[in-house]
Design a protein around this motif. Structure first.
Motif, PDB file in Angstrom:
ATOM      1  N   TYR A  42       0.671  -1.149  -0.005  1.00 58.54           N
ATOM      2  CA  TYR A  42      -0.028  -0.009   0.038  1.00 58.54           C
ATOM      3  C   TYR A  42       0.860   1.331   0.198  1.00 58.54           C
ATOM      4  O   TYR A  42       1.599   1.318   0.761  1.00 58.54           O
ATOM      5  N   LYS A  61       0.757   5.703  -1.198  1.00 60.55           N
ATOM      6  CA  LYS A  61      -0.236   6.769  -1.733  1.00 60.55           C
ATOM      7  C   LYS A  61      -0.535   6.958  -3.122  1.00 60.55           C
ATOM      8  O   LYS A  61      -1.295   7.427  -3.585  1.00 60.55           O
ATOM      9  N   THR A 116       3.992   2.483   2.348  1.00 59.69           N
ATOM     10  CA  THR A 116       3.282   2.725   3.600  1.00 59.69           C
ATOM     11  C   THR A 116       3.004   1.601   4.542  1.00 59.69           C
ATOM     12  O   THR A 116       3.251   1.728   5.712  1.00 59.69           O
ATOM     13  N   THR A 154       3.690   6.523  13.812  1.00 60.57           N
ATOM     14  CA  THR A 154       3.179   7.600  12.969  1.00 60.57           C
ATOM     15  C   THR A 154       4.374   8.318  12.373  1.00 60.57           C
ATOM     16  O   THR A 154       5.368   8.646  12.848  1.00 60.57           O
ATOM     17  N   ARG A 171       3.994   9.704   6.076  1.00 59.30           N
ATOM     18  CA  ARG A 171       3.364   8.896   5.241  1.00 59.30           C
ATOM     19  C   ARG A 171       1.873   8.444   5.736  1.00 59.30           C
ATOM     20  O   ARG A 171       1.226   8.162   4.997  1.00 59.30           O
ATOM     21  N   ALA A 172       2.013   8.229   7.013  1.00 56.63           N
ATOM     22  CA  ALA A 172       0.630   7.519   7.614  1.00 56.63           C
ATOM     23  C   ALA A 172       0.877   7.631   9.114  1.00 56.63           C
ATOM     24  O   ALA A 172       1.959   7.458   9.679  1.00 56.63           O
ATOM     25  N   SER A 173      -0.433   7.736   9.769  1.00 53.99           N
ATOM     26  CA  SER A 173      -0.562   7.837  11.063  1.00 53.99           C
ATOM     27  C   SER A 173      -0.554   6.127  11.637  1.00 53.99           C
ATOM     28  O   SER A 173      -0.675   5.344  10.766  1.00 53.99           O
ATOM     29  N   PHE A 228      -3.708   4.751  11.212  1.00 55.41           N
ATOM     30  CA  PHE A 228      -4.106   4.269   9.859  1.00 55.41           C
ATOM     31  C   PHE A 228      -3.302   2.933   9.306  1.00 55.41           C
ATOM     32  O   PHE A 228      -3.952   2.086   8.809  1.00 55.41           O
ATOM     33  N   ARG A 229      -2.080   2.957   9.741  1.00 56.73           N
ATOM     34  CA  ARG A 229      -1.087   1.636   9.709  1.00 56.73           C
ATOM     35  C   ARG A 229      -1.750   0.505  10.554  1.00 56.73           C
ATOM     36  O   ARG A 229      -1.886  -0.939   9.633  1.00 56.73           O
ATOM     37  N   LEU A 252      -4.455  -0.739   8.008  1.00 55.89           N
ATOM     38  CA  LEU A 252      -3.987  -1.269   6.929  1.00 55.89           C
ATOM     39  C   LEU A 252      -3.645  -2.721   7.303  1.00 55.89           C
ATOM     40  O   LEU A 252      -3.794  -3.820   6.580  1.00 55.89           O
TER      41      LEU A 252
END
Length: 295
Positions: free
Chosen positions: A186, A188, A196, A262, A265-267, A270-271, A274
């Motif tokens: 994954y 962006k 990510t 965090t 690229r991502a918090s 969010f990870r 994912l």
């Protein structure tokens, strides 16, 4: 501009080791797709570069007598993806490295550099964890083999010493025969993006393709180093592929083992999402790739 002290083209592995031992400021370069960026950014400026890029014995993919697959460390991503041995037995790994950068990067970048840089975001890292790959290192004190599970020591750090050359990776027959898998990255963007999150599932089904005899789950960017989720693996092992609960079991247990952070690229949150979702998707596709039928 690149701040490089000098450049030496090694003729053999032993020649490279001697050059590294002779200069405490020397560093290996192969494809250079990561190192040259670090030099340009000033993080590795003023280095003596010892190139192993044109050493023939470090390239190619072969079988050992016992069926072990041996991947030369200087094999490029594009050669790895398109090699018949990889297509036949390790297609997940070929698909994973085919997601590295763009065509130019894949033609120059090598599997050895991807692993030895120690980055948890490396596209080959999760797959190599599930394959129980063995890292072959050669240095002034001789040859040693390190399981990839013990290779990473921290973010961007490995057990390889500066004077050691990574020569190959080995995947034994019991770690690929009868197995199939799937890797999901994954990012962006759809292309030329650092992961990510990366997720690899490697699975072996029963002869009737109904039971999960064994399974391996690994992530990149879910922890400071590439990580195997062994508790999650155990939770779904020996279960029927028709059991819808296997996906939640895998997800629930994986979330207890990972420790994402965090970043820009991502918090972390969010990870974690994912990790849960990609684990389920990769498991489902791995079952299909292994010949099973999912609901």
């Amino acid at each position: 501009m690149y701040d490089i002290k000098s450049f030496y083209e090694a003729a053999s592995v032993q020649d490279a080791i001697a050059a590294l031992c002779a200069d405490e400021n020397a560093e290996i370069i192969s494809g250079g797709t990561d190192l040259l960026i670090r030099i340009r950014e000033g993080k590795a400026a003023g280095k003596t570069l010892v190139s192993i890029h044109n050493i023939p014995e470090l390239k190619g993919i072969t079988y050992d007598e016992d069926g072990t697959i041996v991947i030369g460390a200087a094999t490029s991503f594009s050669h790895l993806t398109n090699h018949e041995i990889i297509k036949k037995h390790l297609n997940m790994l070929g698909e994973a490295v085919d997601q590295v950068g763009g065509p130019q990067i894949r033609n120059a970048g090598t599997i050895g550099g991807n692993i030895c840089n120690g980055a948890t975001s490396a596209d080959s890292a999760a797959s190599m964890q599930t394959l129980n790959a063995i890292v072959v290192l050669e240095g002034p004190e001789g040859l040693r083999e390190v399981p990839v599970s013990a290779f990473y020591t921290g973010p961007g750090k490995t057990v390889r010493s500066r004077t050691e050359v990574c020569t190959a990776f080995k995947i034994t027959k019991e770690n690929y025969e009868g197995w199939a898998g799937h890797y999901i990255k994954y990012g962006k963007r759809n292309a030329m993006e650092i992961a990510t999150l990366g997720c690899a599932v490697w699975i072996r089904l029963s002869p009737d393709k109904q039971i999960i005899e064994d399974v391996r789950l690994a992530y990149g960017v879910a922890a400071p180093t590439p990580i195997r989720c062994r508790k999650a693996e155990y939770a779904v092992r020996d279960r029927d592929i028709s059991d819808a609960a296997i996906y939640e079991l895998l997800s629930k247990n994986a979330l207890e083992e990972v420790s994402p952070r965090t970043s820009w690229r991502a918090s972390r949150e969010f990870r974690l999402q994912l990790i849960s979702e990609l684990g389920k998707r990769a498991l489902k596709q791995a079952i299909i790739n292994a010949g099973g039928k999912t609901a």
